[in-house]
Design a protein around this motif. Structure first.
Motif, PDB file in Angstrom:
ATOM      1  N   VAL A 104      37.616 -77.172  43.286  1.00  0.00           N
ATOM      2  CA  VAL A 104      36.817 -76.996  44.247  1.00  0.00           C
ATOM      3  C   VAL A 104      35.731 -77.873  44.612  1.00  0.00           C
ATOM      4  N   ILE A 105      35.443 -78.745  43.316  1.00  0.00           N
ATOM      5  CA  ILE A 105      34.678 -80.099  43.768  1.00  0.00           C
ATOM      6  C   ILE A 105      35.257 -81.121  44.694  1.00  0.00           C
ATOM      7  N   GLU A 106      36.565 -81.145  44.500  1.00  0.00           N
ATOM      8  CA  GLU A 106      37.280 -82.022  45.493  1.00  0.00           C
ATOM      9  C   GLU A 106      37.376 -81.646  46.935  1.00  0.00           C
ATOM     10  N   ALA A 107      37.206 -80.365  47.129  1.00  0.00           N
ATOM     11  CA  ALA A 107      37.286 -79.733  48.443  1.00  0.00           C
ATOM     12  C   ALA A 107      35.795 -79.672  49.173  1.00  0.00           C
ATOM     13  N   THR A 108      35.045 -80.410  48.527  1.00  0.00           N
ATOM     14  CA  THR A 108      33.791 -80.527  49.050  1.00  0.00           C
ATOM     15  C   THR A 108      33.272 -81.877  49.080  1.00  0.00           C
ATOM     16  N   ASP A 109      32.021 -82.070  49.908  1.00  0.00           N
ATOM     17  CA  ASP A 109      31.495 -83.522  50.190  1.00  0.00           C
ATOM     18  C   ASP A 109      30.338 -83.613  48.999  1.00  0.00           C
ATOM     19  N   LEU A 110      30.276 -82.674  48.081  1.00  0.00           N
ATOM     20  CA  LEU A 110      28.746 -82.546  47.275  1.00  0.00           C
ATOM     21  C   LEU A 110      29.068 -83.421  46.457  1.00  0.00           C
ATOM     22  N   PHE A 122      22.103 -71.014  46.350  1.00  0.00           N
ATOM     23  CA  PHE A 122      21.467 -69.632  46.513  1.00  0.00           C
ATOM     24  C   PHE A 122      20.005 -69.966  47.469  1.00  0.00           C
ATOM     25  N   PRO A 123      20.173 -70.506  48.479  1.00  0.00           N
ATOM     26  CA  PRO A 123      18.667 -70.817  48.880  1.00  0.00           C
ATOM     27  C   PRO A 123      17.829 -69.504  49.501  1.00  0.00           C
ATOM     28  N   GLY A 124      16.676 -69.391  49.270  1.00  0.00           N
ATOM     29  CA  GLY A 124      16.160 -68.074  49.331  1.00  0.00           C
ATOM     30  C   GLY A 124      16.856 -67.007  48.821  1.00  0.00           C
ATOM     31  N   ASN A 125      16.858 -66.093  49.518  1.00  0.00           N
ATOM     32  CA  ASN A 125      17.842 -64.803  49.018  1.00  0.00           C
ATOM     33  C   ASN A 125      19.093 -64.833  49.766  1.00  0.00           C
ATOM     34  N   CYS A 126      19.789 -65.862  50.118  1.00  0.00           N
ATOM     35  CA  CYS A 126      20.997 -66.159  50.865  1.00  0.00           C
ATOM     36  C   CYS A 126      21.965 -66.670  50.001  1.00  0.00           C
ATOM     37  N   VAL A 127      23.140 -66.703  50.394  1.00  0.00           N
ATOM     38  CA  VAL A 127      24.289 -67.223  49.574  1.00  0.00           C
ATOM     39  C   VAL A 127      24.980 -68.347  50.635  1.00  0.00           C
ATOM     40  N   GLU A 128      25.158 -69.498  50.355  1.00  0.00           N
ATOM     41  CA  GLU A 128      25.741 -70.682  50.987  1.00  0.00           C
ATOM     42  C   GLU A 128      26.971 -71.086  50.143  1.00  0.00           C
ATOM     43  N   ILE A 129      28.083 -70.900  50.921  1.00  0.00           N
ATOM     44  CA  ILE A 129      29.262 -71.254  50.240  1.00  0.00           C
ATOM     45  C   ILE A 129      29.685 -72.769  50.699  1.00  0.00           C
ATOM     46  N   HIS A 130      29.693 -73.619  49.987  1.00  0.00           N
ATOM     47  CA  HIS A 130      30.213 -74.985  50.248  1.00  0.00           C
ATOM     48  C   HIS A 130      31.426 -75.346  50.169  1.00  0.00           C
ATOM     49  N   GLY A 131      32.269 -74.632  49.076  1.00  0.00           N
ATOM     50  CA  GLY A 131      33.763 -74.969  49.274  1.00  0.00           C
ATOM     51  C   GLY A 131      34.456 -73.776  48.268  1.00  0.00           C
ATOM     52  N   THR A 132      35.747 -73.597  48.476  1.00  0.00           N
ATOM     53  CA  THR A 132      36.413 -72.510  47.580  1.00  0.00           C
ATOM     54  C   THR A 132      37.891 -73.288  47.381  1.00  0.00           C
ATOM     55  N   PHE A 133      38.417 -72.658  46.482  1.00  0.00           N
ATOM     56  CA  PHE A 133      39.748 -73.291  45.832  1.00  0.00           C
ATOM     57  C   PHE A 133      40.263 -72.032  45.093  1.00  0.00           C
ATOM     58  N   SER A 134      41.698 -72.012  45.149  1.00  0.00           N
ATOM     59  CA  SER A 134      42.675 -70.942  44.339  1.00  0.00           C
ATOM     60  C   SER A 134      43.607 -71.652  43.771  1.00  0.00           C
ATOM     61  N   LEU A 135      43.856 -71.419  42.355  1.00  0.00           N
ATOM     62  CA  LEU A 135      44.848 -71.828  41.589  1.00  0.00           C
ATOM     63  C   LEU A 135      45.792 -70.895  41.143  1.00  0.00           C
ATOM     64  N   ARG A 146      28.735 -84.314  42.365  1.00  0.00           N
ATOM     65  CA  ARG A 146      28.680 -83.601  41.046  1.00  0.00           C
ATOM     66  C   ARG A 146      27.231 -83.554  40.373  1.00  0.00           C
ATOM     67  N   SER A 147      26.370 -84.591  40.874  1.00  0.00           N
ATOM     68  CA  SER A 147      24.912 -84.401  40.167  1.00  0.00           C
ATOM     69  C   SER A 147      24.263 -83.269  40.853  1.00  0.00           C
ATOM     70  N   VAL A 148      24.602 -82.670  42.013  1.00  0.00           N
ATOM     71  CA  VAL A 148      23.988 -81.491  42.349  1.00  0.00           C
ATOM     72  C   VAL A 148      24.308 -80.086  41.804  1.00  0.00           C
ATOM     73  N   ILE A 149      25.607 -80.214  41.082  1.00  0.00           N
ATOM     74  CA  ILE A 149      26.063 -79.179  40.607  1.00  0.00           C
ATOM     75  C   ILE A 149      25.428 -78.823  39.264  1.00  0.00           C
ATOM     76  N   ALA A 150      24.636 -77.916  39.190  1.00  0.00           N
ATOM     77  CA  ALA A 150      23.803 -77.400  37.752  1.00  0.00           C
ATOM     78  C   ALA A 150      24.589 -76.882  36.650  1.00  0.00           C
ATOM     79  N   ALA A 151      25.606 -76.306  37.143  1.00  0.00           N
ATOM     80  CA  ALA A 151      26.569 -75.534  36.156  1.00  0.00           C
ATOM     81  C   ALA A 151      27.919 -74.633  36.460  1.00  0.00           C
ATOM     82  N   ILE A 152      28.656 -74.264  35.695  1.00  0.00           N
ATOM     83  CA  ILE A 152      29.944 -73.622  36.090  1.00  0.00           C
ATOM     84  C   ILE A 152      29.552 -72.199  35.309  1.00  0.00           C
ATOM     85  N   GLY A 153      29.722 -71.354  36.091  1.00  0.00           N
ATOM     86  CA  GLY A 153      29.676 -69.826  35.403  1.00  0.00           C
ATOM     87  C   GLY A 153      31.445 -69.367  35.413  1.00  0.00           C
ATOM     88  N   SER A 154      31.911 -69.209  34.433  1.00  0.00           N
ATOM     89  CA  SER A 154      33.181 -68.889  34.043  1.00  0.00           C
ATOM     90  C   SER A 154      33.583 -67.765  33.240  1.00  0.00           C
TER      91      SER A 154
END
Length: 367
Positions: free
Chosen positions: A79-85, A25-38, A87-95
């Motif tokens: 969703v982590i595997e679907a991106t090149d990011l 969420f840079p600034g007031n924007c949404v940046e989606i890096h990856g998606t995944f459906s199970l 894990r160290s940059v992922i601060a949290a999971i919201g479930s």
């Protein structure tokens, strides 16, 4: 990448599977890096439906809680595997978890979401935030809907009235007036896809009516529609929220029992119209406003056509016009709510939920 990223996990009242979104969420924007459906299996969906209808033992609910915790962890890893990011940059999971019972207005209000967050944190090694609803409930609120806070933060406009319409199993709206950005309103309007899907499954064996094709072969039964719209929930003032414990197959069958000889496809068509009319009749206004639809209902062409017919003075689009695909809005919202929790910022809108004030939502399960 310097901005921390967050994963949002969402399984709604349609109970068709888990959507996972990795976003920042840079600034007031949404940046989606990856998606995944199970997707859920038919068997799991049936077990969840029984749990929603109080037909499961405590052991069965406990087993579902564990099984879903594992699946939510799998979705996060997917969703982590679907991106090149890294894990160290992922601060949290919201479930959000899977709601199996929501009773916010009883003598002892409660809401129940399953999908053990301990298992998510253990499987991913990432701090997990969950149990978002109950703090708002403890403060006298409905505990839902919570996504309007995200809608206001990212979809509000100081030049135009907007209304975000989420049509999942249950439908809800977020009213965003341009002149008073702090006066956002929101509530569950009633059934979204829940009744449409339940009737389709019973009559055809298919879990949903693709593009509303079957419904489009029927006709609206006005007597049946009027009976359905007489349900007291639609006249109840906001704040309010509801779920499948109220609007389910038994509800349909109870109403239909008062009407003989209605063809099954006419019932389906009428259920689509119920979703549309119950939503339209509760809107603050329909002139000078653009409606942006998200959730599974945005993919139902017939439902969208009926919504545009019911709102002839308004523009009806999807949230894709605002930069977020309709399928991923709620997942992104729970990623953002996890961010708010870690930053010790409130995540509810008291005007929406009826809580006594703003609250930091969720419990934190450390990595």
């Amino acid at each position: 990448m310097t901005e921390p990223a967050y994963i949002g996990l969402m399984s709604g009242t349609s109970m068709d599977g888990i959507d996972a979104v990795l976003a920042s969420f840079p600034g007031n924007c949404v940046e989606i890096h990856g998606t995944f459906s199970l997707p859920y299996s038919d068997t799991l969906r049936q077990r969840l439906t029984r749990a929603c209808q109080n037909q499961s033992t405590p052991d069965e609910v406990g087993e579902l809680d564990h099984e879903l915790g594992v699946l939510f962890g799998d979705a996060a890893k997917g969703v982590i595997e679907a991106t090149d990011l890294p894990r160290s940059v992922i601060a949290a999971i919201g479930s959000h978890g899977q709601t199996i019972r929501h009773q916010p207005s009883g003598k002892m209000p409660f809401t129940m979401q399953i999908g053990d967050p301990n298992l998510i944190a253990e499987a991913t090694g990432i701090t997990t935030v969950a149990d978002f609803r109950r703090r708002d409930l403890a403060a006298g609120g409905q505990g839902a809907p919570l996504v309007p806070a995200f809608h206001r933060a990212f979809f509000g406009d100081d030049r135009a009235n907007r209304c975000i319409v989420n049509i999942g199993g249950i439908a809800n709206i977020t009213w965003l007036p341009h002149a008073q950005p702090d006066q956002a309103l929101g509530f569950d309007t009633g059934p979204g896809n829940a009744l449409i899907d339940a009737w389709c499954l019973k009559q055809t064996g298919r879990p949903y009516d693709d593009n509303g094709h079957w419904a489009s072969t029927g006709e609206i039964n006005q007597a049946l529609l009027s009976d359905m719209l007489s349900d007291a929930y639609f006249q109840r003032p906001a704040p309010k929220s509801t779920g499948k414990e109220r609007f389910n197959l038994s509800w349909i069958e109870t109403v239909i029992a008062r009407h003989t000889g209605v063809p099954a496809n006419d019932v389906q068509c009428t259920l689509v119209e119920l979703t549309v009319r119950s939503l339209a009749m509760q809107l603050p206004q329909t002139r000078d406003v653009t409606f942006y639809v998200c959730g599974g209902g945005a993919r139902n062409r017939f439902l969208m056509d009926r919504l545009r017919t019911a709102l002839p003075e308004a523009a009806v689009e999807t949230t894709a016009e605002l930069g977020v695909d309709p399928q991923w809005v709620e997942g992104v919202a729970f990623a953002w709510l996890a961010k708010r929790t870690l930053e010790q910022q409130s995540g509810n809108l008291p005007a929406v939920t009826g809580a006594r004030g703003k609250r930091i939502l969720g419990a934190i399960y450390q990595a």
